[in-house]
Design a protein around this motif. Structure first.
Motif, short mmCIF file in Angstrom:
data_model
loop_
_atom_site.label_atom_id
_atom_site.label_comp_id
_atom_site.label_asym_id
_atom_site.label_seq_id
_atom_site.Cartn_x
_atom_site.Cartn_y
_atom_site.Cartn_z
N GLY A 1 -7.04 2.22 80.26
CA GLY A 1 -7.57 2.41 81.34
C GLY A 1 -8.29 1.46 81.98
O GLY A 1 -8.87 1.77 83.35
N PHE A 2 -8.38 0.20 81.57
CA PHE A 2 -8.99 -0.83 82.04
C PHE A 2 -7.83 -2.14 82.62
O PHE A 2 -8.27 -3.06 82.97
N VAL A 3 -6.73 -1.37 82.66
CA VAL A 3 -5.52 -2.45 82.97
C VAL A 3 -4.92 -2.00 84.19
O VAL A 3 -4.39 -0.74 84.04
N THR A 4 -4.88 -2.57 85.23
CA THR A 4 -4.08 -2.00 86.53
C THR A 4 -3.52 -3.26 87.54
O THR A 4 -4.34 -4.39 87.04
N GLY A 5 -2.54 -2.93 87.94
CA GLY A 5 -1.97 -3.89 89.11
C GLY A 5 -1.39 -4.95 88.21
O GLY A 5 -0.80 -5.98 88.87
N GLN A 6 -0.97 -4.94 87.05
CA GLN A 6 -0.54 -5.87 86.13
C GLN A 6 1.09 -5.65 85.75
O GLN A 6 1.59 -4.65 86.12
N THR A 7 1.82 -6.91 85.71
CA THR A 7 3.17 -7.03 85.24
C THR A 7 3.39 -7.42 83.70
O THR A 7 2.93 -8.40 83.67
N MET B 1 -2.38 13.57 90.78
CA MET B 1 -3.29 13.07 90.08
C MET B 1 -4.59 12.83 90.60
O MET B 1 -5.82 12.72 90.19
N VAL B 2 -4.73 12.67 92.05
CA VAL B 2 -5.79 12.35 92.85
C VAL B 2 -6.62 13.45 92.69
O VAL B 2 -7.76 13.56 92.46
N GLY B 3 -6.15 14.76 92.70
CA GLY B 3 -6.95 15.94 92.35
C GLY B 3 -7.57 16.10 91.16
O GLY B 3 -8.68 16.86 90.95
N ASN B 4 -7.10 15.46 90.17
CA ASN B 4 -7.50 15.48 88.73
C ASN B 4 -8.40 14.36 88.62
O ASN B 4 -8.96 14.15 87.44
N GLY B 5 -8.68 13.52 89.46
CA GLY B 5 -9.41 12.29 88.96
C GLY B 5 -8.75 11.30 88.10
O GLY B 5 -9.39 10.46 87.57
N LEU B 6 -7.63 11.40 87.68
CA LEU B 6 -7.06 10.55 86.49
C LEU B 6 -5.40 10.79 86.66
O LEU B 6 -4.59 11.46 86.83
N GLY B 7 -4.88 9.15 86.37
CA GLY B 7 -3.31 9.18 86.45
C GLY B 7 -3.00 7.96 85.72
O GLY B 7 -3.86 6.77 86.13
N ARG B 8 -1.84 7.80 85.65
CA ARG B 8 -1.17 6.46 85.10
C ARG B 8 0.24 6.45 85.69
O ARG B 8 0.94 7.45 85.43
N VAL B 9 0.32 5.45 86.42
CA VAL B 9 1.93 5.15 86.60
C VAL B 9 2.31 3.80 86.20
O VAL B 9 1.76 2.75 86.38
N ILE C 1 -6.63 6.10 88.82
CA ILE C 1 -5.36 5.98 88.78
C ILE C 1 -5.06 4.62 88.43
O ILE C 1 -5.49 3.69 89.31
N THR C 2 -4.40 4.48 87.40
CA THR C 2 -3.88 2.88 87.23
C THR C 2 -2.50 2.74 87.30
O THR C 2 -1.91 3.69 87.06
N VAL C 3 -2.03 1.69 87.91
CA VAL C 3 -0.69 1.38 88.26
C VAL C 3 -0.08 0.04 87.64
O VAL C 3 -0.78 -0.79 87.98
N ASN C 4 0.84 -0.01 86.90
CA ASN C 4 1.45 -1.32 86.26
C ASN C 4 2.82 -1.13 86.54
O ASN C 4 3.46 -0.22 86.59
N ALA C 5 3.40 -2.55 86.20
CA ALA C 5 4.87 -2.81 85.96
C ALA C 5 5.37 -3.06 84.63
O ALA C 5 4.34 -4.02 84.13
N VAL C 6 6.35 -2.75 84.15
CA VAL C 6 6.83 -3.41 83.17
C VAL C 6 7.97 -4.24 83.34
O VAL C 6 8.76 -3.79 84.29
N SER C 7 8.08 -5.45 83.00
CA SER C 7 9.28 -6.37 83.43
C SER C 7 10.12 -6.92 82.36
O SER C 7 9.88 -7.79 81.55
N PRO C 8 11.25 -5.98 82.07
CA PRO C 8 12.10 -6.09 80.90
C PRO C 8 12.92 -7.54 80.99
O PRO C 8 13.41 -7.66 82.30
N GLY C 9 13.35 -8.02 80.05
CA GLY C 9 14.42 -9.18 80.03
C GLY C 9 15.87 -8.23 79.63
O GLY C 9 15.76 -7.04 79.76
N PRO C 10 16.67 -8.87 79.37
CA PRO C 10 17.89 -8.13 79.25
C PRO C 10 17.86 -7.41 78.02
O PRO C 10 17.23 -7.49 76.88
N ILE C 11 18.17 -5.97 78.05
CA ILE C 11 17.80 -4.69 77.21
C ILE C 11 19.12 -4.27 76.78
O ILE C 11 20.16 -3.85 77.61
N ASP C 12 19.48 -3.97 75.34
CA ASP C 12 20.91 -3.50 75.25
C ASP C 12 20.90 -1.87 75.45
O ASP C 12 20.89 -0.90 74.78
N THR C 13 21.28 -1.94 76.92
CA THR C 13 21.77 -0.43 77.48
C THR C 13 23.22 -0.63 78.07
O THR C 13 23.59 -1.65 78.08
#
Ligand code: NAD
Length: 256
Positions: free
Chosen positions: A240-246, A134-142, A185-197
């Motif tokens: 693209g303006f959201v990063t470091g968030q959970t 991603m760094v090579g492209n100057g663009l990324g989402r994690v 590159i933006t990097v964010n977390a998703v924090s689920p509660g109990p999910i039906d899996t």
């Protein structure tokens, strides 16, 4: 200036092979919205089968590769093979994970290493390899999957080792976001509660679902689609303006 999203773009998802899991549902959700799909899972045959089912259903490019995310060389080899088959890698979603219902006083060194190896080291190995591209492209989402267990100190099916690993994911997310923001590159977390899996010791009974929902504000537990939609937003061009968030997707279980 961060470049615009290319018309043809890929997302690689780790842990997207289990039939009723969040990863497979997310891969379908994203393919339906035009993403090409790469799947890395410890189950090589299932990773390839899910990729094939997605390619047939949505007409996008999709490929699967087997790797244990706890082993860095396997992860790097899987990325090499997927990137050779897919359009530009724009996003990575780290979903590969294992549960750990072991009470703290019974945690062995092996159990600690097993869970940290997948849920924490695995996130690092895949992220490290993905952002090199991603760094090579100057663009990324994690996007990294944490858990309400990290924020509330367990209290779900899994206990301390899982909670510690998932809390580590939040600190990792913030720090990599800080270091790589300048590279587009933006990097964010998703924090689920109990999910039906099936991750909490097998398919949930109606009684278990009701008991898990009782702790939250909404009268139900979550679905894989609830999480897929949050991931889809966080990897979108418009996020693209959201990063470091959970982003907590947990029916109001944890409010802060
Ligand atoms: P799941 O068990 O259905 O999926 C996990 C996937 O990871 C499977 O496809 C499995 O084969 C893969 N995997 C396991 N170990 C691996 C390894 N070493 N290398 C590569 N792949 C591996 O579980 P799920 O509920 O879909 O969970 C997805 C993610 O969401 C996990 O990180 C989990 O911790 C997190 N999460 C789930 C819940 C929930 O209630 N289901 C809640 C919070 C967080």
């Amino acid at each position: 200036m961060v470049p615009a999203f290319p018309d043809s773009r890929s997302v690689i998802l780790t842990g997207a092979a289990s039939p009723r899991g969040i990863g497979r549902a997310t891969a379908h959700y994203l393919a339906e919205r035009g993403w090409s799909i790469g799947i890395i899972d410890i189950d090589d045959a299932a990773a390839k089968a899910v990729a094939q089912e997605i390619a047939e259903q949505y007409g996008v490019t999709a490929a699967g590769a087997g790797a244990n995310v706890a082993r860095e060389q396997e992860v790097r080899a899987a990325f090499d093979s997927l990137e050779a088959e897919l359009p530009q890698l724009v996003a990575l979603v780290n979903l590969a994970g294992v549960s750990s219902p072991v009470p703290y006083l019974e945690v062995t060194a092996e159990e600690w290493d097993r869970v940290m190896g997948v849920n924490m080291n695995g996130v690092h190995y895949a992220t490290r390899r993905a952002v090199e591209s991603m760094v090579g492209n100057g663009l990324g989402r994690v996007v990294n999957l944490s858990s309400v267990s990290a924020q509330r100190g367990g209290g779900t099916f899994s206990k301390t080792v899982y909670s510690a690993a998932k809390a580590g994911v939040i600190g990792f997310t913030r720090s990599v976001a800080r270091e790589l923001g300048g590279a587009g590159i933006t990097v964010n977390a998703v924090s689920p509660g109990p999910i039906d899996t099936d991750i909490m010791g097998g398919t949930l009974t109606e009684e278990r679902k009701t008991a898990m929902a009782a702790d939250g504000v909404l009268p139900r537990i979550g679905t894989p689609r609830d999480i897929a939609a949050a991931i889809s937003y966080l990897i979108s061009e418009d996020a693209g303006f959201v990063t470091g968030q959970t982003l907590n997707v947990d029916g109001g279980l944890y409010m802060h």
